[in-house]
Scaffold this motif. Structure first.
Motif, PDB file in Angstrom:
ATOM      1  N   PRO A 266     -27.922  51.668  33.763  1.00 24.17           N
ATOM      2  CA  PRO A 266     -29.435  51.789  33.259  1.00 24.17           C
ATOM      3  C   PRO A 266     -29.583  50.547  32.315  1.00 24.17           C
ATOM      4  CG  PRO A 266     -27.937  53.162  33.036  1.00 24.17           C
ATOM      5  CD  PRO A 266     -27.406  52.904  33.590  1.00 24.17           C
ATOM      6  N   ALA A 267     -28.634  49.801  32.029  1.00 23.15           N
ATOM      7  CA  ALA A 267     -28.703  48.632  30.795  1.00 23.15           C
ATOM      8  C   ALA A 267     -30.081  47.997  32.258  1.00 23.15           C
ATOM      9  CB  ALA A 267     -27.682  48.453  30.188  1.00 23.15           C
ATOM     10  N   ASP A 268     -29.487  47.546  33.175  1.00 22.10           N
ATOM     11  CA  ASP A 268     -29.713  46.733  34.307  1.00 22.10           C
ATOM     12  C   ASP A 268     -31.193  47.345  34.701  1.00 22.10           C
ATOM     13  OD1 ASP A 268     -27.309  45.484  34.299  1.00 22.10           O
ATOM     14  OD2 ASP A 268     -26.655  46.562  35.324  1.00 22.10           O
ATOM     15  N   THR A 269     -31.484  48.081  34.332  1.00 24.21           N
ATOM     16  CA  THR A 269     -33.373  48.083  34.359  1.00 24.21           C
ATOM     17  C   THR A 269     -34.663  47.383  33.717  1.00 24.21           C
ATOM     18  OG1 THR A 269     -33.488  49.742  32.961  1.00 24.21           O
ATOM     19  CG2 THR A 269     -32.298  50.705  34.893  1.00 24.21           C
ATOM     20  N   ASN A 270     -35.835  46.855  34.523  1.00 24.64           N
ATOM     21  CA  ASN A 270     -37.194  46.570  34.570  1.00 24.64           C
ATOM     22  C   ASN A 270     -38.181  47.607  33.454  1.00 24.64           C
ATOM     23  OD1 ASN A 270     -38.735  48.706  36.315  1.00 24.64           O
ATOM     24  ND2 ASN A 270     -38.396  46.448  37.799  1.00 24.64           N
ATOM     25  N   PRO A 271     -39.034  47.615  33.117  1.00 24.46           N
ATOM     26  CA  PRO A 271     -39.918  48.371  32.393  1.00 24.46           C
ATOM     27  C   PRO A 271     -40.061  49.779  33.301  1.00 24.46           C
ATOM     28  CG  PRO A 271     -40.438  46.223  31.794  1.00 24.46           C
ATOM     29  CD  PRO A 271     -39.487  45.856  32.623  1.00 24.46           C
ATOM     30  N   ASN A 272     -39.786  49.099  34.496  1.00 23.69           N
ATOM     31  CA  ASN A 272     -40.455  50.422  35.192  1.00 23.69           C
ATOM     32  C   ASN A 272     -39.068  50.970  35.368  1.00 23.69           C
ATOM     33  OD1 ASN A 272     -43.546  49.676  35.992  1.00 23.69           O
ATOM     34  ND2 ASN A 272     -42.597  48.356  36.666  1.00 23.69           N
TER      35      ASN A 272
END
Length: 123
Positions: free
Chosen positions: A13-19
């Motif tokens: 989860p820490a590797d996600t973009n705003p979408n």
């Protein structure tokens, strides 16, 4: 995919973009690490990334995907090594089928102890 991966990790989860999808920069970093492993082995020592080309994102990567980067030496020059990196995922949910999500070509230069380019030794 008969060969083993140069790198394997899980998208978190820490590797996600705003979408909520995995950030492309994170994926690019994983590919650079995988390419660096292959270049280091071929160069017999330290390498530095000097270029990335032909980067193509085919499909998104999702949280929980098992991400595997495969690296193959394409060309060896006097001081440089071109590595093709393909990234495949196995979705957390689904059939477990491997899906190719991105590919690119990375160029590395062999670096000596003086931090200057050095010749790549013969294979």
């Amino acid at each position: 995919m008969d060969r083993g991966p140069a790198l394997r990790t899980i998208a978190m989860p820490a590797d996600t973009n705003p979408n909520g999808d995995i950030f492309g920069g994170w994926l690019l970093a994983q590919m650079d690490l995988a390419g660096g492993v292959a270049a280091l082995r071929r160069a017999g020592g330290r390498v530095a990334t000097v270029g990335i080309e032909a980067m193509t994102f085919h499909k998104p990567v999702y949280v929980g995907d098992e991400v595997s980067c495969f690296a193959d030496v394409e060309k060896v020059g006097r001081t440089s090594i071109r590595i093709r990196v393909e990234t495949w995922v196995r979705r957390q949910r689904g059939t477990g089928e491997a899906i190719k999500v991105t590919e690119g070509v990375f160029t590395y230069v062999a670096i000596g102890e003086d931090r200057r380019p050095r010749e790549v030794p013969p294979e």
